[in-house]
Design an enzyme around this catalytic site. Sequence first.
Site, short mmCIF file in Angstrom:
data_model
loop_
_atom_site.label_atom_id
_atom_site.label_comp_id
_atom_site.label_asym_id
_atom_site.label_seq_id
_atom_site.Cartn_x
_atom_site.Cartn_y
_atom_site.Cartn_z
N SER A 1 -4.16 -37.58 -7.19
CA SER A 1 -3.63 -36.53 -6.33
C SER A 1 -2.61 -36.98 -5.29
O SER A 1 -1.99 -36.14 -4.63
CB SER A 1 -4.77 -35.80 -5.62
OG SER A 1 -5.42 -34.93 -6.51
N SER B 1 -3.02 -33.10 -6.11
CA SER B 1 -3.26 -31.95 -5.27
C SER B 1 -2.62 -32.06 -3.88
O SER B 1 -2.65 -31.10 -3.10
CB SER B 1 -4.76 -31.73 -5.09
OG SER B 1 -5.36 -32.84 -4.45
N LYS C 1 -2.95 -33.03 5.07
CA LYS C 1 -3.45 -32.22 3.95
C LYS C 1 -4.63 -31.39 4.42
O LYS C 1 -5.52 -31.88 5.11
CB LYS C 1 -3.85 -33.15 2.80
CG LYS C 1 -4.27 -32.44 1.51
CD LYS C 1 -4.56 -33.47 0.43
CE LYS C 1 -4.91 -32.81 -0.89
NZ LYS C 1 -5.15 -33.79 -1.98
#
Length: 409
Positions: free
Chosen positions: A147, A123, A46
């Site tokens: 997330s 996210s 990420k």
Amino acid sequence: MNPIQTAATPGAFDIDDRIGAFVPHGRYRLDGTPGGPLSGLRFGVKDLFDIAGQPTGAGNPDWQRSHPVPTRTSAVVQTLLDAGADMIGKTLTDEIAYSIHGDNHHYGTPQNVAAPGRVPGGSSSGSAAAVAARLCDFALGTDTGGSTRVPASYCGVWGLRTTFGLLSCASLAPLSPSFDTATWLAHDATTFERVGQTLLPQTGGVAFKRALLPFDVLEQADAVFHPAVHGVYEILQSMMQGEHARLTTGEAELENWRRAYISASAYDAWQTHKDWIEQQSPAFGPAVQGRWNMARDTSAETAQAARQKQLLVRHQVRAFLGADGVAVIPSAASVAPLRDATPEQIDDIRARCFRITSIAGLSGLPQVSIPLAAPDGLPIGVSLLGPAGSDLALIRLATTIGQALPARR
């Protein structure tokens, strides 16, 4: 030290990213140390985790432009490389991780191959989408308010929130440091557990003796979750003592918990980022901008009251679980929303989601999401919530359950 291969190096980025999971500036790879326990596995990162010599974008071009290129690599990333896994690129995140929806105003919305026409959740949107599409074996994510757990549920993959503070969040672009956790997602139980064995401390075994089904939490999720949650609970009940129980003390209490989380985390996020936002005036998408406006307007008094509420929640949830309890709860409130869902529909789902996900966030506890399917085949996640530090034991219990259920493949 692992040599960084740039995109100009032949074969450096060999992913056919037709789903938009990887960021433009993250198309490079790092080779893991040969012969390690994770050799042969490929992982995405990420775009919040720092990698020395390469930019961190945090889902926002203005962040990338206004922050120096990191000189240190995240310890979590380095541990995986040292264990032999190959890093194949950096994955998209919602802007500064401030969303659980999975869209990005600047880079778009990764495709959710497990639920076409629907968002991947955020996210950790690119990480979940890449794992679901089998572009990598596993991917690093983060979880502040849901997330990782939400995209794991939406995309039909394994995911978790780790015990707060268990994994280092140094060299990681923060959202709300008092809630941020480092996490990962995987498309199969074996890989998911192997990563846990590498990243998590090898503590003494936790003996789970009580299976708990908090029906007030289950009521926040759509009806399609109910059979799956009960199915997981029934397997646990065959292994240990079972108990249906209310987690909270009143009908509206989970909403109060949600509001406490939102206020405490928003204030923390604003204190963390206000100087950057005020000095750089970064461009955000409308929904994320609205959250920053709310964070800016959250007073110290409101945040203090939220922190006091958090202490009560933390005590209540930890007492509910004790040292040997495991609770079965939905990982999200709905299946993945349609990409063209209305703002009103998204807001309703978001509110119900946070009534579920804020439980682990406020109490700092680990939660593992098991990938299952609704009757129509859409992915859903069912979670196990356990005592602090029980992460590895919780993963092992979850994988045992996954083997006994028709988990989504």
